[in-house]
Design a protein around this motif. Structure first.
Motif, PDB file in Angstrom:
ATOM      1  N   THR A 119       0.805  -1.217   0.000  1.00 25.71           N
ATOM      2  CA  THR A 119       0.000   0.000   0.000  1.00 25.71           C
ATOM      3  C   THR A 119       0.843   1.275   0.000  1.00 25.71           C
ATOM      4  N   ASP A 120       2.074   1.204   0.533  1.00 24.35           N
ATOM      5  CA  ASP A 120       2.909   2.399   0.631  1.00 24.35           C
ATOM      6  C   ASP A 120       4.375   2.040   0.448  1.00 24.35           C
ATOM      7  N   ILE A 121       5.135   2.979  -0.117  1.00 25.05           N
ATOM      8  CA  ILE A 121       6.590   2.858  -0.202  1.00 25.05           C
ATOM      9  C   ILE A 121       7.175   4.187   0.268  1.00 25.05           C
ATOM     10  N   TYR A 122       8.125   4.098   1.187  1.00 20.40           N
ATOM     11  CA  TYR A 122       8.790   5.278   1.739  1.00 20.40           C
ATOM     12  C   TYR A 122      10.283   5.182   1.466  1.00 20.40           C
ATOM     13  N   PHE A 123      10.922   6.346   1.256  1.00 20.80           N
ATOM     14  CA  PHE A 123      12.376   6.409   1.168  1.00 20.80           C
ATOM     15  C   PHE A 123      12.883   7.182   2.382  1.00 20.80           C
ATOM     16  N   VAL A 124      13.821   6.577   3.097  1.00 23.81           N
ATOM     17  CA  VAL A 124      14.410   7.179   4.286  1.00 23.81           C
ATOM     18  C   VAL A 124      15.913   7.260   4.073  1.00 23.81           C
ATOM     19  N   GLU A 164      19.196   7.962   5.977  1.00 24.82           N
ATOM     20  CA  GLU A 164      19.580   7.897   7.381  1.00 24.82           C
ATOM     21  C   GLU A 164      20.199   9.178   7.937  1.00 24.82           C
ATOM     22  N   LYS A 165      21.144   9.789   7.264  1.00 26.45           N
ATOM     23  CA  LYS A 165      21.870  10.930   7.831  1.00 26.45           C
ATOM     24  C   LYS A 165      21.366  12.289   7.352  1.00 26.45           C
ATOM     25  N   ASN A 166      20.248  12.342   6.679  1.00 32.01           N
ATOM     26  CA  ASN A 166      19.680  13.631   6.287  1.00 32.01           C
ATOM     27  C   ASN A 166      19.084  14.331   7.516  1.00 32.01           C
ATOM     28  N   PRO A 167      19.010  15.666   7.501  1.00 33.47           N
ATOM     29  CA  PRO A 167      18.409  16.387   8.634  1.00 33.47           C
ATOM     30  C   PRO A 167      16.970  15.932   8.915  1.00 33.47           C
ATOM     31  N   SER A 168      16.218  15.625   7.871  1.00 33.68           N
ATOM     32  CA  SER A 168      14.883  15.022   7.988  1.00 33.68           C
ATOM     33  C   SER A 168      14.944  13.713   7.206  1.00 33.68           C
ATOM     34  N   PRO A 169      15.110  12.586   7.901  1.00 34.18           N
ATOM     35  CA  PRO A 169      15.378  11.312   7.215  1.00 34.18           C
ATOM     36  C   PRO A 169      14.293  10.848   6.234  1.00 34.18           C
ATOM     37  N   LEU A 170      13.010  11.025   6.578  1.00 32.47           N
ATOM     38  CA  LEU A 170      11.953  10.592   5.660  1.00 32.47           C
ATOM     39  C   LEU A 170      11.915  11.550   4.484  1.00 32.47           C
ATOM     40  N   SER A 171      12.318  11.063   3.314  1.00 37.51           N
ATOM     41  CA  SER A 171      12.441  11.924   2.141  1.00 37.51           C
ATOM     42  C   SER A 171      11.178  11.981   1.303  1.00 37.51           C
ATOM     43  N   CYS A 172      10.499  10.860   1.125  1.00 43.31           N
ATOM     44  CA  CYS A 172       9.263  10.870   0.350  1.00 43.31           C
ATOM     45  C   CYS A 172       8.426   9.633   0.648  1.00 43.31           C
ATOM     46  N   ALA A 173       7.163   9.730   0.301  1.00 44.65           N
ATOM     47  CA  ALA A 173       6.216   8.642   0.521  1.00 44.65           C
ATOM     48  C   ALA A 173       5.357   8.491  -0.722  1.00 44.65           C
ATOM     49  N   PHE A 174       5.138   7.247  -1.113  1.00 43.78           N
ATOM     50  CA  PHE A 174       4.286   6.944  -2.256  1.00 43.78           C
ATOM     51  C   PHE A 174       3.149   6.056  -1.788  1.00 43.78           C
ATOM     52  N   GLU A 175       1.924   6.428  -2.149  1.00 42.04           N
ATOM     53  CA  GLU A 175       0.755   5.602  -1.876  1.00 42.04           C
ATOM     54  C   GLU A 175       0.504   4.763  -3.125  1.00 42.04           C
ATOM     55  N   ILE A 176       0.446   3.458  -2.972  1.00 36.84           N
ATOM     56  CA  ILE A 176       0.289   2.546  -4.096  1.00 36.84           C
ATOM     57  C   ILE A 176      -1.180   2.110  -4.187  1.00 36.84           C
ATOM     58  N   PRO A 177      -1.877   2.505  -5.235  1.00 38.25           N
ATOM     59  CA  PRO A 177      -3.285   2.091  -5.380  1.00 38.25           C
ATOM     60  C   PRO A 177      -3.409   0.574  -5.532  1.00 38.25           C
ATOM     61  N   ASP A 217       6.226  -0.216  -7.967  1.00 39.90           N
ATOM     62  CA  ASP A 217       7.536   0.106  -8.542  1.00 39.90           C
ATOM     63  C   ASP A 217       7.599   1.620  -8.683  1.00 39.90           C
ATOM     64  N   VAL A 218       8.472   2.273  -7.901  1.00 40.18           N
ATOM     65  CA  VAL A 218       8.558   3.728  -7.919  1.00 40.18           C
ATOM     66  C   VAL A 218      10.001   4.178  -8.107  1.00 40.18           C
ATOM     67  N   GLN A 219      10.158   5.348  -8.705  1.00 44.97           N
ATOM     68  CA  GLN A 219      11.473   5.977  -8.875  1.00 44.97           C
ATOM     69  C   GLN A 219      11.328   7.459  -8.564  1.00 44.97           C
ATOM     70  N   THR A 220      12.408   8.021  -8.028  1.00 48.96           N
ATOM     71  CA  THR A 220      12.433   9.454  -7.743  1.00 48.96           C
ATOM     72  C   THR A 220      13.879   9.905  -7.632  1.00 48.96           C
ATOM     73  N   ILE A 250      11.277   1.499   2.506  1.00 50.37           N
ATOM     74  CA  ILE A 250      10.390   0.866   3.485  1.00 50.37           C
ATOM     75  C   ILE A 250       9.036   0.675   2.830  1.00 50.37           C
ATOM     76  N   VAL A 251       8.563  -0.542   2.889  1.00 50.38           N
ATOM     77  CA  VAL A 251       7.318  -0.926   2.220  1.00 50.38           C
ATOM     78  C   VAL A 251       6.295  -1.343   3.265  1.00 50.38           C
ATOM     79  N   LYS A 252       5.085  -0.817   3.127  1.00 53.34           N
ATOM     80  CA  LYS A 252       3.983  -1.275   3.964  1.00 53.34           C
ATOM     81  C   LYS A 252       3.139  -2.211   3.115  1.00 53.34           C
ATOM     82  N   ALA A 253       3.064  -3.450   3.538  1.00 54.20           N
ATOM     83  CA  ALA A 253       2.288  -4.462   2.809  1.00 54.20           C
ATOM     84  C   ALA A 253       1.470  -5.261   3.816  1.00 54.20           C
TER      85      ALA A 253
END
Length: 151
Positions: free
Chosen positions: A86-91, A93-106, A112-115, A128-131
């Motif tokens: 249902t979701d894919i997140y990119f984190v 680790e050493k960025n000031p705000s670690p969570l960089s983006c989130a994708f909601e998968i219909p 399969d996502v790219q950014t 990180i994948v939520k399944a």
């Protein structure tokens, strides 16, 4: 009652009221709630906001360069072969705000996502994948040689 639980109940009630009155849409309310994960300042807090520590799984693949010549635009991608993703997140680790983006998968879509991410320094990048309500992850170290969040 746990203070965090109390805050969650208050926030949820407030958003439910605003949605029922037509002041905001459900998407706007969801974006405001998800914003807490983007405010995390370290990896542990970001993972906690997403739902806990993910288990590694070979069905989750991350694509990130071994060496990124420019930290301002690092191409990354993730693929999940897990059912009910249902979701894919990119984190990052050493960025000031670690969570960089989130994708909601219909439902019924290929997970399969790219950014392109901005990275301040050499670090681990997590997909990180939520399944099916559970979190799974894959990790890859990427070395940054120029630019990024810090310079």
């Amino acid at each position: 009652m746990n203070p965090n639980r109390r805050d969650a109940i208050k926030t949820t009630g407030a958003f439910a009221t605003l949605i029922s009155l037509g002041v905001i849409t459900q998407s706007q309310a969801q974006a405001a709630v998800d914003n807490a994960a983007f405010q995390a300042k370290n990896l542990d807090d970001a993972l906690k906001a997403l739902g806990g520590t993910p288990a590694t799984n070979d069905q989750v693949t991350i694509v990130s360069p071994d060496i990124a010549e420019n930290g301002a635009v690092v191409p990354v991608g993730a693929v999940s072969n897990l059912p009910k993703t249902t979701d894919i997140y990119f984190v990052v680790e050493k960025n000031p705000s670690p969570l960089s983006c989130a994708f909601e998968i219909p439902e019924g879509s290929v997970a399969d996502v790219q950014t392109r991410l901005k990275m301040g320094q050499s670090t681990n990048v997590y997909a990180i994948v939520k399944a099916d309500g559970k979190l799974y992850s894959a990790v890859k170290e990427t070395k940054v040689t120029l630019g990024g969040c810090g310079g």
